[in-house]
Motif scaffolding. Structure first.
Motif, PDB file in Angstrom:
ATOM      1  N   ILE A 129       0.527  -3.874  -6.685  1.00  0.00           N
ATOM      2  CA  ILE A 129       0.756  -5.201  -6.108  1.00  0.00           C
ATOM      3  C   ILE A 129       0.804  -6.204  -7.249  1.00  0.00           C
ATOM      4  N   LEU A 130       1.933  -6.890  -7.370  1.00  0.00           N
ATOM      5  CA  LEU A 130       2.137  -7.902  -8.409  1.00  0.00           C
ATOM      6  C   LEU A 130       1.431  -9.179  -7.982  1.00  0.00           C
ATOM      7  N   VAL A 131       0.452  -9.592  -8.772  1.00  0.00           N
ATOM      8  CA  VAL A 131      -0.359 -10.759  -8.433  1.00  0.00           C
ATOM      9  C   VAL A 131      -0.186 -11.841  -9.485  1.00  0.00           C
ATOM     10  N   ARG A 132      -0.350 -13.086  -9.035  1.00  0.00           N
ATOM     11  CA  ARG A 132      -0.216 -14.223  -9.947  1.00  0.00           C
ATOM     12  C   ARG A 132      -1.395 -15.183  -9.864  1.00  0.00           C
ATOM     13  N   SER A 133      -2.431 -14.778  -9.112  1.00  0.00           N
ATOM     14  CA  SER A 133      -3.605 -15.641  -8.975  1.00  0.00           C
ATOM     15  C   SER A 133      -4.804 -14.810  -8.548  1.00  0.00           C
ATOM     16  N   LEU A 134      -5.972 -15.411  -8.679  1.00  0.00           N
ATOM     17  CA  LEU A 134      -7.187 -14.759  -8.211  1.00  0.00           C
ATOM     18  C   LEU A 134      -7.112 -14.556  -6.700  1.00  0.00           C
ATOM     19  N   GLY A 135      -6.575 -15.518  -5.973  1.00  0.00           N
ATOM     20  CA  GLY A 135      -6.441 -15.381  -4.525  1.00  0.00           C
ATOM     21  C   GLY A 135      -5.595 -14.178  -4.141  1.00  0.00           C
ATOM     22  N   ASP A 136      -4.490 -13.967  -4.870  1.00  0.00           N
ATOM     23  CA  ASP A 136      -3.654 -12.788  -4.625  1.00  0.00           C
ATOM     24  C   ASP A 136      -4.458 -11.511  -4.845  1.00  0.00           C
ATOM     25  N   ALA A 137      -5.191 -11.464  -5.961  1.00  0.00           N
ATOM     26  CA  ALA A 137      -5.953 -10.263  -6.303  1.00  0.00           C
ATOM     27  C   ALA A 137      -7.041  -9.985  -5.269  1.00  0.00           C
ATOM     28  N   LEU A 138      -7.707 -11.025  -4.791  1.00  0.00           N
ATOM     29  CA  LEU A 138      -8.772 -10.828  -3.809  1.00  0.00           C
ATOM     30  C   LEU A 138      -8.216 -10.414  -2.455  1.00  0.00           C
ATOM     31  N   ALA A 139      -7.055 -10.937  -2.078  1.00  0.00           N
ATOM     32  CA  ALA A 139      -6.414 -10.513  -0.827  1.00  0.00           C
ATOM     33  C   ALA A 139      -6.018  -9.043  -0.928  1.00  0.00           C
ATOM     34  N   ALA A 140      -5.470  -8.651  -2.066  1.00  0.00           N
ATOM     35  CA  ALA A 140      -5.080  -7.253  -2.269  1.00  0.00           C
ATOM     36  C   ALA A 140      -6.310  -6.348  -2.244  1.00  0.00           C
ATOM     37  N   ALA A 141      -7.395  -6.793  -2.868  1.00  0.00           N
ATOM     38  CA  ALA A 141      -8.623  -5.997  -2.896  1.00  0.00           C
ATOM     39  C   ALA A 141      -9.212  -5.846  -1.495  1.00  0.00           C
ATOM     40  N   ALA A 142      -9.204  -6.912  -0.721  1.00  0.00           N
ATOM     41  CA  ALA A 142      -9.716  -6.835   0.654  1.00  0.00           C
ATOM     42  C   ALA A 142      -8.882  -5.861   1.473  1.00  0.00           C
ATOM     43  N   ALA A 143      -7.574  -5.891   1.278  1.00  0.00           N
ATOM     44  CA  ALA A 143      -6.681  -4.982   2.000  1.00  0.00           C
ATOM     45  C   ALA A 143      -6.949  -3.536   1.608  1.00  0.00           C
ATOM     46  N   ALA A 144      -7.087  -3.280   0.325  1.00  0.00           N
ATOM     47  CA  ALA A 144      -7.339  -1.915  -0.142  1.00  0.00           C
ATOM     48  C   ALA A 144      -8.684  -1.409   0.367  1.00  0.00           C
ATOM     49  N   ALA A 145      -9.705  -2.263   0.319  1.00  0.00           N
ATOM     50  CA  ALA A 145     -11.029  -1.860   0.791  1.00  0.00           C
ATOM     51  C   ALA A 145     -10.994  -1.532   2.280  1.00  0.00           C
ATOM     52  N   SER A 146     -10.327  -2.371   3.066  1.00  0.00           N
ATOM     53  CA  SER A 146     -10.292  -2.122   4.513  1.00  0.00           C
ATOM     54  C   SER A 146      -9.450  -0.896   4.856  1.00  0.00           C
ATOM     55  N   ALA A 147      -8.465  -0.584   4.019  1.00  0.00           N
ATOM     56  CA  ALA A 147      -7.616   0.589   4.257  1.00  0.00           C
ATOM     57  C   ALA A 147      -8.207   1.866   3.657  1.00  0.00           C
ATOM     58  N   LEU A 183      -0.121  -8.158   4.596  1.00  0.00           N
ATOM     59  CA  LEU A 183       1.039  -7.659   3.858  1.00  0.00           C
ATOM     60  C   LEU A 183       0.614  -6.577   2.863  1.00  0.00           C
ATOM     61  N   CYS A 184      -0.479  -6.837   2.156  1.00  0.00           N
ATOM     62  CA  CYS A 184      -0.979  -5.868   1.176  1.00  0.00           C
ATOM     63  C   CYS A 184      -1.415  -4.577   1.859  1.00  0.00           C
ATOM     64  N   ARG A 185      -2.129  -4.699   2.980  1.00  0.00           N
ATOM     65  CA  ARG A 185      -2.586  -3.497   3.677  1.00  0.00           C
ATOM     66  C   ARG A 185      -1.394  -2.650   4.143  1.00  0.00           C
ATOM     67  N   ASP A 186      -0.383  -3.318   4.664  1.00  0.00           N
ATOM     68  CA  ASP A 186       0.820  -2.603   5.103  1.00  0.00           C
ATOM     69  C   ASP A 186       1.460  -1.875   3.923  1.00  0.00           C
ATOM     70  N   TRP A 187       1.578  -2.569   2.800  1.00  0.00           N
ATOM     71  CA  TRP A 187       2.177  -1.975   1.600  1.00  0.00           C
ATOM     72  C   TRP A 187       1.360  -0.784   1.099  1.00  0.00           C
ATOM     73  N   GLY A 202     -17.356  -0.418  -5.245  1.00  0.00           N
ATOM     74  CA  GLY A 202     -16.924   0.916  -4.849  1.00  0.00           C
ATOM     75  C   GLY A 202     -15.418   1.063  -4.732  1.00  0.00           C
ATOM     76  N   LEU A 203     -14.703  -0.038  -4.710  1.00  0.00           N
ATOM     77  CA  LEU A 203     -13.240   0.016  -4.630  1.00  0.00           C
ATOM     78  C   LEU A 203     -12.682   0.494  -5.966  1.00  0.00           C
ATOM     79  N   GLU A 204     -11.782   1.468  -5.915  1.00  0.00           N
ATOM     80  CA  GLU A 204     -11.100   1.929  -7.117  1.00  0.00           C
ATOM     81  C   GLU A 204     -10.025   0.889  -7.469  1.00  0.00           C
ATOM     82  N   VAL A 205     -10.220   0.188  -8.573  1.00  0.00           N
ATOM     83  CA  VAL A 205      -9.279  -0.845  -9.006  1.00  0.00           C
ATOM     84  C   VAL A 205      -8.788  -0.507 -10.393  1.00  0.00           C
ATOM     85  N   THR A 206      -7.482  -0.520 -10.572  1.00  0.00           N
ATOM     86  CA  THR A 206      -6.901  -0.331 -11.887  1.00  0.00           C
ATOM     87  C   THR A 206      -5.900  -1.464 -12.116  1.00  0.00           C
ATOM     88  N   GLY A 207      -5.367  -1.526 -13.327  1.00  0.00           N
ATOM     89  CA  GLY A 207      -4.437  -2.594 -13.661  1.00  0.00           C
ATOM     90  C   GLY A 207      -3.227  -2.084 -14.413  1.00  0.00           C
TER      91      GLY A 207
END
Length: 147
Positions: free
Chosen positions: A10-28, A137-141, A58-63
């Motif tokens: 997920i291409l992010v440009r802000s902390l808000g983007d990254a946190l939304a993506a992280a929440a989506a990944a954690a919930s999925a 959107l992130c969760r769907d992706w 506990g979320l697996e996060v890479t960059g």
């Protein structure tokens, strides 16, 4: 077998983007690859990765950092500890960077994987103030949708 997070960055440009993506990944229940645009920089990306981990232990996060054809930036990012780089420069530089990356346990990509670009939704005014939409959107992706 769970696909690699790098297969759906997920291409992010802000902390808000990254946190939304992280929440989506954690919930999925899937891993997350945050991709930084060329202007993002290594330390910025590493900071986003850390904030995402703090928000979702506990979320697996890479960059993945897009370095374009800038070999010096790619080498600096490897030194800083960025785990995955996209480099599209000269083939000789690719060879040298691949050795450095391999020695440090990093990955060097020479082609960009398909990614979800959250800016596309912001430019339409659909996500700039609606984190729940970005998260959906992130969760769907991340779960195999097209975003």
């Amino acid at each position: 077998m769970t696909p690699s997070p790098l297969s759906r960055p997920i291409l992010v440009r802000s902390l808000g983007d990254a946190l939304a993506a992280a929440a989506a990944a954690a919930s999925a229940g899937v891993g997350l690859a945050l991709m930084a645009p060329p202007a993002g920089g290594a330390l910025w990306l590493l900071g986003l990765m850390e904030r995402a981990r703090q928000a979702h232990p506990g979320l697996e996060v890479t960059g993945l950092l897009d370095c374009g054809d800038r070999a010096g930036e790619a080498q600096g990012a490897l030194t800083a500890g960025v785990p995955h780089l996209l480099f599209t420069g000269h083939p000789e530089a690719v060879k040298r960077l691949a050795v450095i990356a391999g020695n440090g346990g990093a990955t060097l990509l020479t082609a960009c994987p398909q990614s979800l670009d959250l800016a596309a939704y912001r430019s339409e005014g659909r996500g700039s103030h609606r984190p729940a939409l970005l998260e959906a959107l992130c969760r769907d992706w991340l779960t195999g949708g097209e975003g």
